[in-house]
Design a protein around this motif. Structure first.
Motif, PDB file in Angstrom:
ATOM      1  N   ASN A  86       1.083   7.200  -1.489  1.00  0.00           N
ATOM      2  CA  ASN A  86       0.805   7.062   0.051  1.00  0.00           C
ATOM      3  C   ASN A  86       2.036   7.527   0.778  1.00  0.00           C
ATOM      4  O   ASN A  86       1.742   8.100   1.874  1.00  0.00           O
ATOM      5  N   LYS A  87       3.121   7.077   0.592  1.00  0.00           N
ATOM      6  CA  LYS A  87       4.398   6.959   1.232  1.00  0.00           C
ATOM      7  C   LYS A  87       5.723   6.785   0.347  1.00  0.00           C
ATOM      8  O   LYS A  87       5.534   6.640  -0.715  1.00  0.00           O
ATOM      9  N   THR A 106      -1.138   3.283  -5.072  1.00  0.00           N
ATOM     10  CA  THR A 106      -2.380   2.787  -5.392  1.00  0.00           C
ATOM     11  C   THR A 106      -2.249   2.326  -6.687  1.00  0.00           C
ATOM     12  O   THR A 106      -1.495   2.676  -7.456  1.00  0.00           O
ATOM     13  N   VAL A 124       6.315  11.491  -1.926  1.00  0.00           N
ATOM     14  CA  VAL A 124       5.257  12.379  -1.576  1.00  0.00           C
ATOM     15  C   VAL A 124       5.581  13.944  -1.222  1.00  0.00           C
ATOM     16  O   VAL A 124       4.843  14.704  -0.669  1.00  0.00           O
ATOM     17  N   GLU A 177       0.819  -1.424   0.007  1.00  0.00           N
ATOM     18  CA  GLU A 177      -0.056  -0.029   0.040  1.00  0.00           C
ATOM     19  C   GLU A 177       0.874   1.300   0.116  1.00  0.00           C
ATOM     20  O   GLU A 177       0.470   2.344   0.346  1.00  0.00           O
ATOM     21  N   THR A 178       2.184   1.210  -0.635  1.00  0.00           N
ATOM     22  CA  THR A 178       2.884   2.557  -0.876  1.00  0.00           C
ATOM     23  C   THR A 178       2.419   3.264  -1.771  1.00  0.00           C
ATOM     24  O   THR A 178       2.189   4.397  -1.500  1.00  0.00           O
ATOM     25  N   SER A 235       7.853   6.160  -5.509  1.00  0.00           N
ATOM     26  CA  SER A 235       6.795   6.971  -4.857  1.00  0.00           C
ATOM     27  C   SER A 235       7.360   7.901  -4.150  1.00  0.00           C
ATOM     28  O   SER A 235       8.057   7.600  -3.126  1.00  0.00           O
TER      29      SER A 235
END
Length: 693
Positions: free
Chosen positions: A620-621, A584, A652, A581-582, A650
């Motif tokens: 998400n992170k 989507t 943020v 869930e790093t 990923s």
């Protein structure tokens, strides 16, 4: 009155404060003596009009003190003088181009001959130069019977040409000056792009974007918008629909600005125009991660540029990396699109920047081929100069923390005592570190010493390092010679730091606290950072961000993946980050869609790709995954295909992943390591090569 004298008078009238002779000389590119003569001519003119004269204020500069009525009188005189003035060739060329591009009336050359009061052959030569100039934009200028002069070319190319010509003519239009106080070139521009139109666009900028900022982004955005309005009002429209897909990346302030402009000027049924102008204006604005698809490429380039300039100049810019990298990144994100779509900024300070920061400018200029290759276009000197501004700002900060010194050797045949005297004088007076005092028979030792300059009491030949011949005793006239010599060779300066970089101490202290007490809270972290700051210890917070080994877990590494195509490969490398869930699934689709829209920009090096999207697309992170490919996959990048290794990032924020990006820059430059990584069959071996080389 000569044009130069008139411009000087206009400058003095509008100045609120005294202007130094040095500033005037630099602005008008005249010697101090010629500048004084020009001021005398201004005073002769003022005396004839029975007006106060320009006078010198001790220690401040030249000042012309007039009341409101006297200023009005001067403006009237200057305006009348301009109307009677014969235009020079560059001014005629500007007028001819703008008249052809923006006038609502038909333009015939014989009318222009009468207006300019010049011969047909003179205007023919003007037109020859215009045709050569416009050829570079893919535009032809034709003279059609009963229609006059017309431009033939793509509408977007014509608008880009007008924007470029206007910017090159006067730098950036000053929107705050009164019309009657403009230069001849500005007056020509305002004849075709009305000042009231520019003022209205500027007012809309106040309401939609910012009422306080006044910078080159604002001026260029307002200028380009005004040009587009002028062309649209002349029924010259953008016809292509290729801009429509790009409006998904337009920031809200820009979108509101364009919508308000269209409503104000009554534009309807202009979807193509709206999409085109929105996209171009977005390239003129400072970019952040949430608005620029080029954010990864911009960060890679900013890191590479800092490393390159530091290597070329020997100035430790990495000590100011936090602010420097952020400023360069935001600038480059917009710059990449400006270059691609031929809307590069004009820089009115270009000549001063190149003159005063020549070493940095040459270093930035030597990096230009990398940008040119990436964009497929050539970056202008004006844009290079803007990049130099970021470095010169950091240099000013560094100069408060460091001192410079030179490392040298002294050659003297008058005896060791005399050589030592010269050596000590150089150390005392000029901050020169003398490594050795040698005789002429010991010249061969110079190559074994880490020195940059040679001072000698006798002429020497065939030396590969800069040489200055001096008398053994340094006198007053010798001091000037030495100062000039050091200035000429300032690229050899070395840095002597006056401050303590406590980043590693800070990091070690955090580890001790974490081990003995538990995880350090954000509040405690910030409080400790403030203590270090109070004690004047420097802490680079970015160096405390995670390293690649901190976030690349074993389960994030995929070896010898089998992919049908590049879309499939992006899906495969994304799965570990989807699983924890790093990111989507929306993030994965955004990565694929971006390549479809913008091409294989994620292929960042030879056989190396970095899949990514914008943070708002589903990050998400902070996270990283990587896959090697059994059968290399082509993305369509002719320079670096096929891809053998693909990372998925990923992010943020703008800086938490900076150390990862630094590592990827190293990997881009190390094809041998890429080859080794591609061949391994175990995760343990992959990590060993990746992290330890």
């Amino acid at each position: 009155m000569k044009d130069r004298t008139a411009r000087l008078l206009s400058e003095l009238v509008s100045a609120e404060f005294p202007i130094s002779m040095k500033a005037l000389s630099e602005q008008f590119q005249l010697s101090a003596r010629t500048m004084r003569n020009e001021i005398n001519e201004v005073n002769d003119y003022l005396q004839q009009q029975k007006l106060p004269l320009v006078h010198s204020l001790r220690g401040k500069g030249m000042k012309l003190e007039l009341n409101r009525k006297e200023k009005e009188q001067v403006y009237v005189l200057l305006d009348a003088d301009k109307k009677n003035e014969v235009l020079r060739r560059e001014e005629r060329i500007l007028d001819l181009i703008l008249a052809t591009a923006l006038s609502k009336n038909k333009i015939f050359l014989f009318h222009k001959e009468e207006e300019y009061q010049v011969s047909k052959s003179t205007v023919d030569e003007d037109m020859r130069r215009i045709r050569d100039l416009l050829k570079g934009y893919g535009i032809r200028v034709l003279s059609v019977p009963k229609e006059g002069l017309i431009l033939e070319g793509k509408e977007k190319s014509i608008r880009t040409m007008i924007y470029s010509i206007v910017n090159k003519a006067i730098g950036s239009i000053s929107l705050t000056e009164q019309y009657k106080n403009q230069s001849i070139k500005q007056k020509i521009i305002f004849d075709y792009i009305p000042i009231n139109m520019i003022s209205e666009v500027d007012r809309i900028y106040d309401s939609c974007i910012s009422a306080s900022e006044d910078n080159y982004y604002r001026k260029n955005l307002v200028n380009f918008t005004s040009i587009c309005i002028s062309r649209f009002l002349n029924k010259k429209k953008i016809e292509t629909r290729t801009w429509l897909k790009r409006n998904i990346y337009i920031s809200e302030p820009i979108e509101n600005f364009v919508e308000t402009v269209f409503n104000h000027f009554g534009f309807t049924d202009a979807l193509n125009e709206f999409s085109y102008l929105s996209f171009i204006l977005e390239t003129l604005n400072q970019q952040d991660m949430n608005t620029s698809i080029d954010w990864v490429q911009a960060q890679l380039l900013s890191i590479q540029l800092i490393q390159h300039v530091e290597k070329q100049t020997h100035i430790p810019f990495s000590r100011k990396e936090e602010a420097l990298q952020e400023g360069l990144y935001q600038h480059i994100a917009g710059l990449l699109n400006r270059i691609r779509y031929d809307v590069q900024f004009a820089n009115p300070l270009k000549e001063n920047i190149q003159k005063n920061y020549d070493v940095i400018y040459r270093a930035v200029q030597s990096f230009a081929p990398i940008i040119n290759q990436l964009t497929g276009k050539k970056i202008s000197q004006d844009e290079l100069s803007f990049l130099v501004i970021h470095f010169s700002t950091s240099l000013s900060e560094l100069n408060q923390e460091v001192t410079y010194y030179y490392r040298a050797v002294v050659i003297c045949n008058h005896g060791m005592a005399t050589g030592k005297l010269l050596s000590e004088n150089l150390k005392e007076l000029f901050n020169i570190e003398v490594l050795a005092v040698l005789s002429s028979r010991e010249i061969g030792l110079i190559g074994k010493l880490d020195v940059d300059l040679i001072f000698s009491t006798l002429p020497l030949r065939e030396l590969k390092k800069p040489l200055l011949v001096l008398e053994p005793i340094i006198k007053e006239d010798s001091k000037k010679l030495i100062r000039d010599f050091l200035q000429q060779n300032k690229e050899y300066r070395r840095i002597n730091s006056n401050y303590q970089d406590m980043t590693h101490v800070f990091h070690s202290l955090l580890q001790v606290v974490d081990k003995q007490i538990g995880k350090v809270s954000k509040e405690a972290y910030e409080e400790l950072a403030d203590v270090f700051k109070e004690k004047q210890f420097s802490v680079n917070k970015r160096e405390l961000q995670p390293m690649i080994q901190d976030i690349l877990e074993d389960e994030h590494i995929i070896l010898q993946a089998e992919a049908n195509d590049w879309q499939d490969l992006i899906q495969i490398v994304s799965q570990p980050l989807i699983k924890d869930e790093t990111i989507t699934q929306q993030y994965v689709q955004a990565m694929i869609q971006s390549v479809n829209d913008f091409g294989p920009y994620i292929v960042i090096g030879k056989h190396l790709a970095l899949a990514h999207a914008r943070p708002e697309d589903g990050a998400n992170k902070l996270g990283l995954s990587v896959a090697t490919v059994k059968d290399p996959v082509r993305f369509g990048n002719t320079e670096n295909d096929p891809v053998k290794i693909i990372f998925c990032l990923s992010a943020v924020d703008s800086f938490s992943h900076l150390n990862i990006m630094k590592y990827l820059v190293q990997l881009i430059n190390d094809e041998e390591k890429t080859k080794q990584l591609d061949e391994v069959t175990t995760i343990e071996d992959f990590k060993k090569i990746l992290l330890n080389g």
